[in-house]
Design a protein around this motif. Structure first.
Motif, mmCIF file in Angstrom:
data_model
loop_
_atom_site.group_PDB
_atom_site.id
_atom_site.type_symbol
_atom_site.label_atom_id
_atom_site.label_comp_id
_atom_site.label_asym_id
_atom_site.label_seq_id
_atom_site.Cartn_x
_atom_site.Cartn_y
_atom_site.Cartn_z
ATOM 1 N N ARG A 78 0.856 -1.182 0.000
ATOM 2 C CA ARG A 78 0.000 0.000 0.000
ATOM 3 C C ARG A 78 0.895 1.237 0.000
ATOM 4 O O ARG A 78 1.914 1.278 0.691
ATOM 5 N N ALA A 79 0.495 2.236 -0.772
ATOM 6 C CA ALA A 79 1.218 3.502 -0.763
ATOM 7 C C ALA A 79 1.011 4.186 0.580
ATOM 8 O O ALA A 79 -0.080 4.119 1.167
ATOM 9 N N ALA A 80 2.061 4.845 1.072
ATOM 10 C CA ALA A 80 1.996 5.571 2.340
ATOM 11 C C ALA A 80 2.827 6.838 2.207
ATOM 12 O O ALA A 80 4.011 6.860 2.551
ATOM 13 N N GLY A 81 2.210 7.894 1.676
ATOM 14 C CA GLY A 81 2.961 9.110 1.420
ATOM 15 C C GLY A 81 3.992 8.873 0.336
ATOM 16 O O GLY A 81 3.690 8.392 -0.756
ATOM 17 N N THR A 82 5.241 9.183 0.642
ATOM 18 C CA THR A 82 6.323 8.970 -0.321
ATOM 19 C C THR A 82 6.880 7.556 -0.249
ATOM 20 O O THR A 82 7.776 7.206 -1.019
ATOM 21 N N GLN A 83 6.355 6.761 0.674
ATOM 22 C CA GLN A 83 6.857 5.410 0.847
ATOM 23 C C GLN A 83 5.807 4.375 0.472
ATOM 24 O O GLN A 83 4.651 4.699 0.181
ATOM 25 N N VAL A 84 6.236 3.124 0.483
ATOM 26 C CA VAL A 84 5.352 1.995 0.241
ATOM 27 C C VAL A 84 5.459 1.057 1.434
ATOM 28 O O VAL A 84 6.569 0.743 1.890
ATOM 29 N N LEU A 85 4.318 0.639 1.963
ATOM 30 C CA LEU A 85 4.306 -0.344 3.036
ATOM 31 C C LEU A 85 4.143 -1.726 2.423
ATOM 32 O O LEU A 85 3.239 -1.960 1.615
ATOM 33 N N VAL A 86 5.026 -2.622 2.808
ATOM 34 C CA VAL A 86 5.111 -3.947 2.199
ATOM 35 C C VAL A 86 4.757 -5.013 3.229
ATOM 36 O O VAL A 86 5.238 -4.967 4.372
ATOM 37 N N ALA A 87 3.932 -5.960 2.845
ATOM 38 C CA ALA A 87 3.614 -7.111 3.685
ATOM 39 C C ALA A 87 4.073 -8.378 2.985
ATOM 40 O O ALA A 87 3.873 -8.535 1.772
ATOM 41 N N SER A 88 4.714 -9.277 3.726
ATOM 42 C CA SER A 88 5.173 -10.538 3.145
ATOM 43 C C SER A 88 5.253 -11.583 4.253
ATOM 44 O O SER A 88 5.046 -11.278 5.433
#
Length: 621
Positions: A78-88
């Motif tokens: 999911r996009a989070a501002g200028t970053q991306v949150l990654v789940a794995s």
């Protein structure tokens, strides 16, 4: 290997299915060994999960730009501002992991691990709700599923919190969540694909996306597209496109993946598709040429958060029901919240939600309070509850200094199934109890206790056509509001010597969803509001308490990530006061019954909301 170039036009708005055609595929990043690959929001980069090379940030040709070492499978972002949150999934630790990725600087953040589970986790997916809370769904073996709160806004929580367990298909491996429609899509390998409500306060139910009874078919991975979902059938090596229309899903077209023996993973971004062939471990890219028509999302209902919650009630199932607020006459911070447990009795809490008293007097349903009741020579405050064991009114005295409750007696009624109750005090000072039964009958009693023994004189009777429950009296205007669960809210003169002529306040419809449950009045120097529990859509409606009963909108009670308090849903009773109770309650307090206690899952309880938050959410005058 080059596979034939045939492109498919898929019109999502079409009414009839499109015949299957071949999708032109070409190999992508032949040297990459990845279990899953997904597109990043910037469309120029990819992210891969590999059992050998960890999490890999890739350019659009598959060249590695950065990596997070480890052994990983399953992937969502999911996009989070200028970053991306990654789940794995970290296969070495057998735990779900979340980590932030700054694609611009090509750096991964500090990982956040969910606690190890007592079942094998097959897959996971992320969900962001309208309040920017971030959740991860775990899909496990033998039908085990869970929803965890892992972040809010752009920040991951330091301690993830389990929200609820979720029964899923026993052979599920893949999931995806459509944030806009708040739907969790899950596969059932030999059956098809299902859609579940993703919101943490939603009821556990499912509707079929596509089901089949054919051993030559298999339900595999999914990828969301505007207005629908693309599903992968590994056995037939086909992609199927489904579009949602109301409560139903309709297949709009299908594509064959020629040359792929065991297609497994799937990712789609716009017209671009990536598919992994498990037989060779290779990835293939293709182009889908369609006209996307997004489904109109439901209007967003603003949310407020509870600041406190009560200890869970002492009985399982549908137990907690209706609250009332007793105001301490001298020290408002010592006020108490009363609540019924309809499998046990009456409960009393302080303003932090700590249980202070428990009176096990039977199956009490609704409760209301009024001050200054003459109990013989004593002056006490009075609480009255509807007692479903005896079809009676249970009366309780409240010590005006200590707040201690004591049983004060019982008034029998001829009702066959007593249900709701509320109190009314006209300017003349006597106290009336208005009780109702499930058959629609209302009985009004004048309460008194001249010799210390309570008694009730029946002074009026009237009826509505179907089942009522909630009611509240406006003492100042001598008006009674009553809720007819499947019909709406009525106003009627509360005076015993006046005819009970019903005037419609609001009917069940677009704003008010049956069942109509709790009713309460917020009465201040500036404005008076009627608050209604719209149980059918887990919301609360605010209206002017005077004609023409103008509606100011609805709100929901969502979770408080910082305090670890879940939201409220399936609300039966509620109560509100405009009194300054101190601290966060300076503008008053709203108390709602929570029909689904989560985070963690426990017996039902009551949630305390600062009224200032309701004012802010609805921009009340």
């Amino acid at each position: 290997m080059r596979i034939s170039k045939l492109y498919l036009m898929i019109a999502l708005a079409a009414c009839s299915p499109v015949m299957a055609a071949d999708l032109a595929l070409t190999p992508w990043a032949p040297s990459l060994k990845a279990e899953a690959v997904t597109f990043l929001p910037n469309a120029t980069q990819r992210l891969a999960a590999s059992t050998r090379d960890g999490l890999q940030l890739l350019d659009n040709q598959g060249a590695e730009l950065a990596s997070f070492k480890g052994n990983f499978s399953s992937l969502d972002t999911r996009a989070a501002g200028t970053q991306v949150l990654v789940a794995s999934l970290d296969n070495d630790r057998q735990q779900a992991l979340l980590v932030s990725l700054d694609a611009a600087t090509k750096t991964f953040g500090k990982p956040l691990y969910l606690p190890a589970r007592d079942y094998p986790v097959n897959g996971l997916c992320l969900f962001r709700d309208a309040a920017a809370n971030l959740f991860v769904f775990l899909v496990g073996e033998e039908g085990k599923g869970e929803q965890w709160l892992v972040g809010n806004g752009t920040t991951l929580l330091s301690n993830p919190q389990r929200v609820r367990g979720l029964p899923l298909p026993p052979s599920a491996q893949f999931c995806q969540v459509d944030d806009a429609t708040q739907q969790l899509l899950v596969n059932e390998e030999n059956v098809g694909w299902w859609a579940y409500p993703a919101h943490p306060e939603a009821d556990v139910k499912r509707i079929p996306v596509a089901l089949f009874d054919n051993p030559k078919r298999e339900a595999g991975a999914m990828a969301l597209v505007p207005g629908g979902v693309v599903t992968l059938d590994p056995k037939t090596a086909q992609l199927h496109l489904f579009r949602q229309t109301g409560e139903h899903w309709v297949e709009q077209g299908s594509l064959t993946l020629p040359g792929l023996k065991e297609p497994e993973q799937l990712s789609v971004s716009g017209q671009h598709v990536l598919v992994r062939d498990d037989d060779t471990g290779r990835l293939y890219q293709g182009k889908l040429d369609w006209k996307a028509t997004p489904v109109d999302a439901e209007p967003v209902v603003p949310e407020v958060a509870a600041l406190r919650q009560t200890d869970p009630v002492g009985r399982q199932g549908d137990a907690a029901d209706d609250p009332a607020i007793w105001i301490h006459p001298e020290q408002p911070a010592k006020s108490r919240v009363l609540g019924t447990n309809k499998k046990q009795g009456l409960l009393a809490y302080d303003l932090d939600g700590k249980l202070l008293q428990e009176l096990a007097v039977g199956r009490l349903n609704n409760v209301d309070v009024r001050a200054n009741f003459k109990l013989g020579a004593q002056t006490v405050d009075l609480a009255v509850a509807s007692n479903r064991d005896h079809n009676s009114l249970s009366l309780f005295s409240i010590d005006r200094q200590s707040g201690e409750l004591r049983e004060a007696g019982e008034v029998p009624t001829p009702l066959k199934e007593i249900y709701g109750i509320c109190l009314f005090r006209p300017a003349s000072g006597e106290i009336y109890a208005i009780a109702n039964g499930k058959d629609g009958t209302f009985l009004q009693y004048r309460l008194s206790a001249p010799d210390g023994r309570v008694q009730g004189e029946l002074v009026r009777q009237f009826k509505v056509d179907s089942q009522p429950e909630g009611c509240v009296a406006d003492d100042q205007r001598q008006r009674l509001f009553i809720g007819e669960e499947d019909v709406g809210v009525w106003a009627v003169d509360a005076r015993a010597d006046q005819p009970a002529t019903l005037t419609s306040v609001i009917k069940v419809g677009p704003q008010l969803h049956a069942d109509v449950e709790g009713l309460a009045l917020y009465q201040s120097k500036e404005r008076d509001y009627l608050v209604i529990s719209s149980q059918g859509n887990d919301s609360y409606l605010v209206l002017d308490a005077e004609p023409p009963f103008t509606t100011h909108g609805a709100f929901r009670v969502g979770l408080n990530a910082a305090a670890g308090i879940d939201g409220a849903s399936e609300t039966d009773g509620l109560e509100v006061t405009a009194m300054n109770l101190g601290g966060p309650w300076s503008k008053g307090m709203l108390v709602v019954q929570d029909g689904r206690k989560r985070m963690p899952e426990q017996t039902q309880n009551f949630k305390f909301v600062p009224w200032a938050e309701v004012t802010r959410a609805l921009k009340l005058p």
